[in-house]
Design a protein around this motif. Structure first.
Motif, PDB file in Angstrom:
ATOM      1  N   TYR A  32       0.959  -1.121  -0.271  1.00  0.00           N
ATOM      2  CA  TYR A  32       0.017   0.072   0.100  1.00  0.00           C
ATOM      3  C   TYR A  32       0.855   1.202   0.010  1.00  0.00           C
ATOM      4  N   TRP A  33       0.741   2.078  -0.995  1.00  0.00           N
ATOM      5  CA  TRP A  33       1.606   3.420  -1.199  1.00  0.00           C
ATOM      6  C   TRP A  33       1.027   4.278  -1.023  1.00  0.00           C
ATOM      7  N   ILE A 203      13.258   1.844  -1.779  1.00  0.00           N
ATOM      8  CA  ILE A 203      14.412   1.447  -0.736  1.00  0.00           C
ATOM      9  C   ILE A 203      13.579   1.085   0.302  1.00  0.00           C
ATOM     10  N   GLY A 204      13.986   0.179   1.119  1.00  0.00           N
ATOM     11  CA  GLY A 204      13.040  -0.141   2.127  1.00  0.00           C
ATOM     12  C   GLY A 204      13.846  -1.286   3.272  1.00  0.00           C
ATOM     13  N   THR A 205      12.971  -1.558   4.063  1.00  0.00           N
ATOM     14  CA  THR A 205      13.378  -2.643   4.986  1.00  0.00           C
ATOM     15  C   THR A 205      12.333  -3.451   5.403  1.00  0.00           C
ATOM     16  N   ILE A 219       7.265  -8.523   6.882  1.00  0.00           N
ATOM     17  CA  ILE A 219       6.287  -7.231   6.394  1.00  0.00           C
ATOM     18  C   ILE A 219       7.468  -6.118   5.784  1.00  0.00           C
ATOM     19  N   GLN A 220       7.041  -5.214   5.252  1.00  0.00           N
ATOM     20  CA  GLN A 220       7.809  -4.239   4.641  1.00  0.00           C
ATOM     21  C   GLN A 220       7.465  -2.855   4.815  1.00  0.00           C
ATOM     22  N   LEU A 221       8.527  -2.043   4.786  1.00  0.00           N
ATOM     23  CA  LEU A 221       8.329  -0.765   5.130  1.00  0.00           C
ATOM     24  C   LEU A 221       9.387   0.032   4.358  1.00  0.00           C
ATOM     25  N   GLY A 222       8.984   1.097   3.501  1.00  0.00           N
ATOM     26  CA  GLY A 222       9.922   1.813   2.631  1.00  0.00           C
ATOM     27  C   GLY A 222       9.350   3.082   1.813  1.00  0.00           C
ATOM     28  N   TYR A 223      10.308   3.516   0.939  1.00  0.00           N
ATOM     29  CA  TYR A 223       9.962   4.772   0.211  1.00  0.00           C
ATOM     30  C   TYR A 223       9.991   4.305  -1.185  1.00  0.00           C
ATOM     31  N   ASP A 243       5.579   9.849  -5.593  1.00  0.00           N
ATOM     32  CA  ASP A 243       6.693   9.323  -4.609  1.00  0.00           C
ATOM     33  C   ASP A 243       5.773   9.427  -3.323  1.00  0.00           C
ATOM     34  N   GLY A 244       6.392   8.467  -2.363  1.00  0.00           N
ATOM     35  CA  GLY A 244       5.712   8.267  -0.977  1.00  0.00           C
ATOM     36  C   GLY A 244       6.369   6.931  -0.204  1.00  0.00           C
ATOM     37  N   VAL A 245       5.834   7.100   0.945  1.00  0.00           N
ATOM     38  CA  VAL A 245       6.067   5.856   1.852  1.00  0.00           C
ATOM     39  C   VAL A 245       5.088   4.603   1.574  1.00  0.00           C
TER      40      VAL A 245
END
Length: 253
Positions: A32-33, A203-205, A219-223, A243-245
Motif C-alpha cells: 500500500y503506497w 528502498i526499504g526494510t 512485512i515491509q516498510l519503505g519509500y 512518491d511516498g512511503v
C-alpha cells in the motif's frame, strides 16, 4: 528388484531436489503506497501543470525463481498510478481543443512491470539481481474544461493515449542483518533514451515474521519514487512524479 532400484533413484535424487528447492521458489506480495503526485500533461511540446490529488495506491506482484541455467527469472508486478487534478488554464491546447478557464484532468497511468532477471549472486547475507523491465502501460489522459466559442463559454472534453512498452534496466539487492530478522533492500528501474526518460526506485526494510522450511513471510516498510517523462509519444506528453512511503507484505514459498 524394481522397487529397490526405484528407492535408490529417489534417494539419489534427494540432494538435487533439496538444492533446487534452495534456489527455486515463488514470491508473492502486496504494497500500500501513500502516493503524492505532481506533473504536467499535454500534446506535443505544449504542457500544462496540474494540481494533482494525493491518494493511496496498491502494487501487487508475483515472482518465480528457478535453477534452470540461462533462463531468466520472471517477476510480474501491477502498479496503480491513476490520478486526477485541477488547473485554471489559458490557451491550453490538448487533443485539438483549446481550453481557457477551469479545467480538470484524469490520468489513467496504471501499468504492469514484466521483469526478467538473473541472480548474479545469492547467499544468506546478500544478493544481487540484474535484468530488464518491460514496463507495459495503456495510458489515457482526459481533459474536461471551459472552451470559448464566440461570446459563450461551453464545456468540452478531449483524450490522448499511449499504449506500449517502456524498456528499462533493472537491478535489485538485499542485505540481511544477521541474527535480527531484518534486512535492507533496494530496487531501481531506469531508462534515458530518445523520447523516454523514466525511473522507478524504491528502498526499504523488511522483517521476517515467519521463517520455516515451508514458507517465509515478511512485512515491509519503505519509500518509492516513480518518474515518467514521455515526450510526444503518440501525441501524448507526460512529465510527472509520484512518491511516498509504503507498507507491504511478502510471502515466499
Amino acid at each position: 528388484m524394481k522397487n529397490r532400484l526405484l528407492a535408490a533413484a529417489v534417494l539419489a535424487a534427494l540432494p538435487a531436489l533439496a538444492q533446487a528447492d534452495t534456489f527455486a521458489g515463488i514470491y508473492a506480495g502486496v504494497q500500500y503506497w501513500d502516493m503524492d503526485a505532481e506533473g504536467e500533461f499535454g500534446t506535443g511540446n505544449t504542457t500544462q501543470q496540474y494540481g494533482l490529488n494525493d491518494e493511496g495506491k496498491a502494487s501487487i506482484w508475483l515472482a518465480v525463481e528457478h535453477p534452470v541455467p540461462l533462463l531468466p527469472n520472471l517477476k510480474l508486478r501491477y502498479n496503480q498510478m491513476d490520478t486526477d487534478g485541477f488547473a485554471d488554464v489559458e490557451d491550453f491546447e490538448f487533443g485539438d481543443i483549446i481550453y481557457n478557464g477551469e479545467s480538470t484532468i484524469d490520468a489513467e497511468l496504471d501499468h504492469t512491470d514484466i521483469i526478467m532477471y538473473y541472480e548474479i549472486f545469492d547467499n544468506p547475507l546478500t544478493n544481487l539481481d540484474i535484468g530488464l523491465n518491460l514496463k507495459y502501460g495503456d495510458y489515457k489522459v482526459s481533459v474536461v474544461g471551459e472552451v470559448e466559442v464566440g461570446d459563450s463559454t461551453i464545456k468540452e472534453s478531449s483524450e490522448e493515449s499511449y499504449k506500449g512498452v517502456i524498456p528499462m534496466l533493472y537491478g535489485a539487492t538485499e542485505l540481511v542483518i544477521p541474527g535480527t530478522g531484518f534486512s535492507i533492500y533496494g530496487e531501481a528501474n531506469w531508462i534515458g533514451y530518445d523520447d523516454y526518460n523514466a525511473y522507478d526506485v524504491q528502498i526499504g526494510t523488511q522483517y521476517l515474521l515467519v521463517d520455516n522450511l515451508a514458507v517465509e513471510a515478511a512485512i515491509q516498510l519503505g519509500y518509492r519514487k516513480v518518474k515518467l517523462d514521455l515526450d510526444d509519444v503518440d501525441d501524448l506528453t507526460i512529465d510527472a512524479e509520484f512518491d511516498g512511503v509504503y507498507a507491504g507484505l511478502q510471502v515466499h514459498f
